[in-house]
Design a protein around this motif. Sequence first.
Motif, PDB file in Angstrom:
ATOM      1  N   PHE A  74       0.846  -1.206   0.000  1.00  0.00           N
ATOM      2  CA  PHE A  74       0.000   0.000   0.000  1.00  0.00           C
ATOM      3  C   PHE A  74       0.877   1.250   0.000  1.00  0.00           C
ATOM      4  O   PHE A  74       1.916   1.277   0.661  1.00  0.00           O
ATOM      5  N   MET A  75       0.425   2.288  -0.718  1.00  0.00           N
ATOM      6  CA  MET A  75       1.107   3.582  -0.594  1.00  0.00           C
ATOM      7  C   MET A  75       0.159   4.733  -0.949  1.00  0.00           C
ATOM      8  O   MET A  75      -0.692   4.589  -1.821  1.00  0.00           O
ATOM      9  N   PRO A  76       0.274   5.858  -0.221  1.00  0.00           N
ATOM     10  CA  PRO A  76      -0.563   7.016  -0.533  1.00  0.00           C
ATOM     11  C   PRO A  76       0.069   7.830  -1.659  1.00  0.00           C
ATOM     12  O   PRO A  76       1.282   7.799  -1.831  1.00  0.00           O
ATOM     13  N   CYS A  77      -0.758   8.540  -2.436  1.00  0.00           N
ATOM     14  CA  CYS A  77      -0.193   9.391  -3.478  1.00  0.00           C
ATOM     15  C   CYS A  77      -1.238  10.381  -3.968  1.00  0.00           C
ATOM     16  O   CYS A  77      -2.404  10.317  -3.561  1.00  0.00           O
ATOM     17  N   SER A  78      -0.806  11.272  -4.839  1.00  0.00           N
ATOM     18  CA  SER A  78      -1.739  12.159  -5.523  1.00  0.00           C
ATOM     19  C   SER A  78      -1.330  12.207  -6.979  1.00  0.00           C
ATOM     20  O   SER A  78      -0.229  12.651  -7.297  1.00  0.00           O
ATOM     21  N   PRO A 111      10.533   4.741  -7.456  1.00  0.00           N
ATOM     22  CA  PRO A 111      11.662   4.021  -6.847  1.00  0.00           C
ATOM     23  C   PRO A 111      11.257   2.640  -6.316  1.00  0.00           C
ATOM     24  O   PRO A 111      12.038   1.684  -6.381  1.00  0.00           O
ATOM     25  N   HIS A 112      10.013   2.527  -5.808  1.00  0.00           N
ATOM     26  CA  HIS A 112       9.549   1.223  -5.315  1.00  0.00           C
ATOM     27  C   HIS A 112       9.483   0.208  -6.460  1.00  0.00           C
ATOM     28  O   HIS A 112       9.905  -0.944  -6.309  1.00  0.00           O
ATOM     29  N   LEU A 113       8.950   0.645  -7.611  1.00  0.00           N
ATOM     30  CA  LEU A 113       8.892  -0.256  -8.777  1.00  0.00           C
ATOM     31  C   LEU A 113      10.298  -0.717  -9.164  1.00  0.00           C
ATOM     32  O   LEU A 113      10.507  -1.871  -9.501  1.00  0.00           O
ATOM     33  N   ASP A 114      11.229   0.211  -9.090  1.00  0.00           N
ATOM     34  CA  ASP A 114      12.603  -0.095  -9.478  1.00  0.00           C
ATOM     35  C   ASP A 114      13.257  -1.105  -8.534  1.00  0.00           C
ATOM     36  O   ASP A 114      14.113  -1.884  -8.939  1.00  0.00           O
ATOM     37  N   SER A 115      12.824  -1.072  -7.268  1.00  0.00           N
ATOM     38  CA  SER A 115      13.474  -1.928  -6.272  1.00  0.00           C
ATOM     39  C   SER A 115      12.860  -3.332  -6.186  1.00  0.00           C
ATOM     40  O   SER A 115      13.313  -4.164  -5.417  1.00  0.00           O
ATOM     41  N   LEU A 116      11.810  -3.595  -6.978  1.00  0.00           N
ATOM     42  CA  LEU A 116      11.152  -4.915  -6.902  1.00  0.00           C
ATOM     43  C   LEU A 116      12.090  -6.010  -7.419  1.00  0.00           C
ATOM     44  O   LEU A 116      12.893  -5.759  -8.325  1.00  0.00           O
ATOM     45  N   PRO A 117      11.973  -7.223  -6.863  1.00  0.00           N
ATOM     46  CA  PRO A 117      12.836  -8.316  -7.349  1.00  0.00           C
ATOM     47  C   PRO A 117      12.471  -8.683  -8.793  1.00  0.00           C
ATOM     48  O   PRO A 117      11.362  -8.409  -9.242  1.00  0.00           O
ATOM     49  N   ASN A 118      13.399  -9.305  -9.502  1.00  0.00           N
ATOM     50  CA  ASN A 118      13.165  -9.680 -10.903  1.00  0.00           C
ATOM     51  C   ASN A 118      12.141 -10.799 -11.018  1.00  0.00           C
ATOM     52  O   ASN A 118      12.011 -11.629 -10.120  1.00  0.00           O
ATOM     53  N   PHE A 119      11.461 -10.828 -12.143  1.00  0.00           N
ATOM     54  CA  PHE A 119      10.465 -11.888 -12.387  1.00  0.00           C
ATOM     55  C   PHE A 119      11.152 -13.084 -13.026  1.00  0.00           C
ATOM     56  O   PHE A 119      12.133 -12.924 -13.760  1.00  0.00           O
ATOM     57  N   THR A 120      10.620 -14.268 -12.756  1.00  0.00           N
ATOM     58  CA  THR A 120      11.201 -15.465 -13.387  1.00  0.00           C
ATOM     59  C   THR A 120      10.516 -15.661 -14.734  1.00  0.00           C
ATOM     60  O   THR A 120       9.291 -15.651 -14.829  1.00  0.00           O
ATOM     61  N   ARG A 121      11.298 -15.832 -15.764  1.00  0.00           N
ATOM     62  CA  ARG A 121      10.747 -15.980 -17.121  1.00  0.00           C
ATOM     63  C   ARG A 121      11.314 -17.252 -17.752  1.00  0.00           C
ATOM     64  O   ARG A 121      12.456 -17.607 -17.509  1.00  0.00           O
ATOM     65  N   SER A 122      10.495 -17.887 -18.602  1.00  0.00           N
ATOM     66  CA  SER A 122      10.979 -19.119 -19.250  1.00  0.00           C
ATOM     67  C   SER A 122      11.604 -18.760 -20.597  1.00  0.00           C
ATOM     68  O   SER A 122      10.942 -18.789 -21.634  1.00  0.00           O
ATOM     69  N   ILE A 123      12.891 -18.397 -20.546  1.00  0.00           N
ATOM     70  CA  ILE A 123      13.600 -17.992 -21.766  1.00  0.00           C
ATOM     71  C   ILE A 123      13.779 -19.184 -22.697  1.00  0.00           C
ATOM     72  O   ILE A 123      13.691 -19.066 -23.910  1.00  0.00           O
ATOM     73  N   ALA A 183       2.462  13.938  -6.192  1.00  0.00           N
ATOM     74  CA  ALA A 183       3.057  13.743  -4.862  1.00  0.00           C
ATOM     75  C   ALA A 183       3.242  12.254  -4.565  1.00  0.00           C
ATOM     76  O   ALA A 183       2.339  11.452  -4.807  1.00  0.00           O
ATOM     77  N   ASN A 184       4.410  11.894  -4.066  1.00  0.00           N
ATOM     78  CA  ASN A 184       4.783  10.525  -3.676  1.00  0.00           C
ATOM     79  C   ASN A 184       4.846   9.552  -4.864  1.00  0.00           C
ATOM     80  O   ASN A 184       4.801   8.346  -4.672  1.00  0.00           O
ATOM     81  N   LEU A 185       4.932  10.084  -6.082  1.00  0.00           N
ATOM     82  CA  LEU A 185       5.138   9.188  -7.216  1.00  0.00           C
ATOM     83  C   LEU A 185       6.633   9.034  -7.490  1.00  0.00           C
ATOM     84  O   LEU A 185       7.109   7.950  -7.755  1.00  0.00           O
ATOM     85  N   LYS A 186       7.361  10.162  -7.402  1.00  0.00           N
ATOM     86  CA  LYS A 186       8.804  10.078  -7.623  1.00  0.00           C
ATOM     87  C   LYS A 186       9.579  10.555  -6.395  1.00  0.00           C
ATOM     88  O   LYS A 186      10.614  10.008  -6.055  1.00  0.00           O
ATOM     89  N   TYR A 225       4.186   8.248   6.222  1.00  0.00           N
ATOM     90  CA  TYR A 225       4.556   7.213   5.249  1.00  0.00           C
ATOM     91  C   TYR A 225       6.077   7.210   5.088  1.00  0.00           C
ATOM     92  O   TYR A 225       6.669   8.193   4.650  1.00  0.00           O
ATOM     93  N   THR A 226       6.702   6.094   5.449  1.00  0.00           N
ATOM     94  CA  THR A 226       8.174   6.063   5.474  1.00  0.00           C
ATOM     95  C   THR A 226       8.774   5.250   4.332  1.00  0.00           C
ATOM     96  O   THR A 226       9.987   5.198   4.174  1.00  0.00           O
ATOM     97  N   GLY A 227       7.901   4.590   3.552  1.00  0.00           N
ATOM     98  CA  GLY A 227       8.429   3.747   2.462  1.00  0.00           C
ATOM     99  C   GLY A 227       8.914   4.576   1.282  1.00  0.00           C
ATOM    100  O   GLY A 227       8.920   5.803   1.308  1.00  0.00           O
ATOM    101  N   LEU A 228       9.334   3.860   0.240  1.00  0.00           N
ATOM    102  CA  LEU A 228       9.808   4.517  -0.987  1.00  0.00           C
ATOM    103  C   LEU A 228       8.628   5.074  -1.779  1.00  0.00           C
ATOM    104  O   LEU A 228       7.547   4.479  -1.760  1.00  0.00           O
ATOM    105  N   PRO A 229       8.818   6.182  -2.502  1.00  0.00           N
ATOM    106  CA  PRO A 229       7.768   6.628  -3.431  1.00  0.00           C
ATOM    107  C   PRO A 229       7.547   5.589  -4.536  1.00  0.00           C
ATOM    108  O   PRO A 229       8.334   4.648  -4.685  1.00  0.00           O
ATOM    109  N   PHE A 230       6.524   5.807  -5.355  1.00  0.00           N
ATOM    110  CA  PHE A 230       6.044   4.784  -6.296  1.00  0.00           C
ATOM    111  C   PHE A 230       7.105   4.317  -7.312  1.00  0.00           C
ATOM    112  O   PHE A 230       7.393   3.129  -7.420  1.00  0.00           O
TER     113      PHE A 230
END
Length: 586
Positions: A345-349, A373-385, A354-357, A366-371
């Motif tokens: 969860f995260m608040p934004c406008s 940077p949060h997307l950037d910090s997510l772990p990688n997805f597993t893909r069937s190459i 506000a709180n997107l970047k 709210y102490t977490g990362l903005p939106f």
Amino acid sequence: MDPRDTAPDSWELEEDAEAPATSAALPCAFAALNVNAKPFVPNLNAPVFVPTSIQSTAAGMPPSDGKVTRKLESSLELSLTSPVENGSSEADMAADDETWELNDEPGGGGGGGGQEDPAATGDCPPYADSQEDEMIMEEEEEEIPMPKVAPSTPDAPKKEHVNVVFIGHVDAGKSTIGGQIMYLTGMVEKRTLEKYEREAKEKNRETWYLSWALDTNQEERDKGKTVEVGRAYFETEKKHFTILDAPGHKSFVPNMIGGASQADLAVLVISARKGEFETGFEKGGQTREHAMLAKTAGVKHLIVLVNKMDDPTVNWSLDRYEECKEKLVPFLKKVGFNPKKDIYFMPCSGLTGANLKEPVPECPWYTGLPFIPHLDSLPNFTRSINGPVRLPIVDKYKDMGTVILGKLESGTISKAQQLVMMPNRHIVEVLSLLSDEVETDDAGPGENLKMRLKGIEEEEILPGFILCSPDNLCHTGRTFDAQIVIIEHKSIICPGYNAVLHLHTCIEEVQISALICMVDKKTGEKSKTRPRFVKQVQVCIARFRAAGVICMETFKDFPQMGRFTLRDEGKTIAIGKVLKLVPEKD
């Protein structure tokens, strides 16, 4: 020799003969004109084009006084301006062409661009010297038809491709947040947004201007409602994101399902404004339905953006944020998301960004990362190459051939590769490959692709068809057994019931031909006897028969092509997974 060069050369060659011009003969005209033509001269070639007749006349002419020459020059200037202009524009065009192509050479772009201006201002020497080199380089580059997009391809494979779908109730602010993200990441120019803002103000809709970056057609802009799934992309330091902006209105849920089926990650946008959250979350609101459909479409990670926190009724209130959170978590848990791992969860406008970047001073709790940077910090997805090629088709159109759009679910595709279009078994060849509008030679799983195909007509393709590798075709059929959970249905469901099946990007009418057994929700045990009907909240295994042949896989083998939604009368009736394909009786 290139015909473009002959014009400047022929008048360059009069350069030597400019002083002795007295007679009003044609050579004089050339002599006078020569002054202006000077900047465009490739000096090295000049001797080649010198006709001897002109040389001899020039040599035999008596010297004249300056006055006559000047008079002649000024009178000729008027009559001969247009050839000079044409000559110059041709040379400019040549220079333009070369610099355009050379832009892709390291350092070539700067050189080419810098040398165009001196030509215009009349600084002859640098242009004259460089034009020769540019011509040679242009000839070499003619073999490569489209080098414009080459520079971005070396970067492309390094960044992971992530598809993000924005879902939620109508008017929660999905398109506005999408537009704001594109602006913050530099994908939309400030000037463009200012233009949208002016146009929106004229229609008394000034708060809609950001959503126009994604809602591109007139109907969507006039009504302020997204209809088609909008597409855009942006990049962060580590990842390349494709935004899929799904419509929130209940009439366009089928489009939303198509968008969610291409996504790896869903962003559920809810409005914190008093009354708006409640409307979206109550029975019949799209917040519930979209969250459930996203889960069914295979989205594993959900970010809940509590939007409109800057509204006067909310004013970044922690109480309101917690209230929305408390109501949503139990429902999302029931749908199948794990609150500890899958939901954030995260608040934004969206309107103010506000709180997107950047973090917001008004929201100290709210102490977490903005939106972003949060997307950037997510772990990688597993893909069937290394898996077989599977690309469900989302859309198709004609544009100098047949063009298709879709997300590559597994395997890799490269230019000139031979593939098979299922279920019609057309053999096609990939002519060109674009990943998020950037031409590339090969693409991996998870990328949103636009492909030009050879060997098939646009009329022969339907959304829901699948591109496969020839050595490993996907399964097709009309009859299959599946386990379904009835989510919402007023009366009972018996054999003979018809509904619309949404499976990956395919939409097809199906009929329940038989109910095989009930499944106990807690233990997973199957009943010994066949049920005569099923009703809301029950789980059963049933046999389905589709109106036409569809491409599918069992959920166990290939989850993305084995999970589906059943809809009827504009509502989602059930969700399910394909257990086995039943071979057709001849």
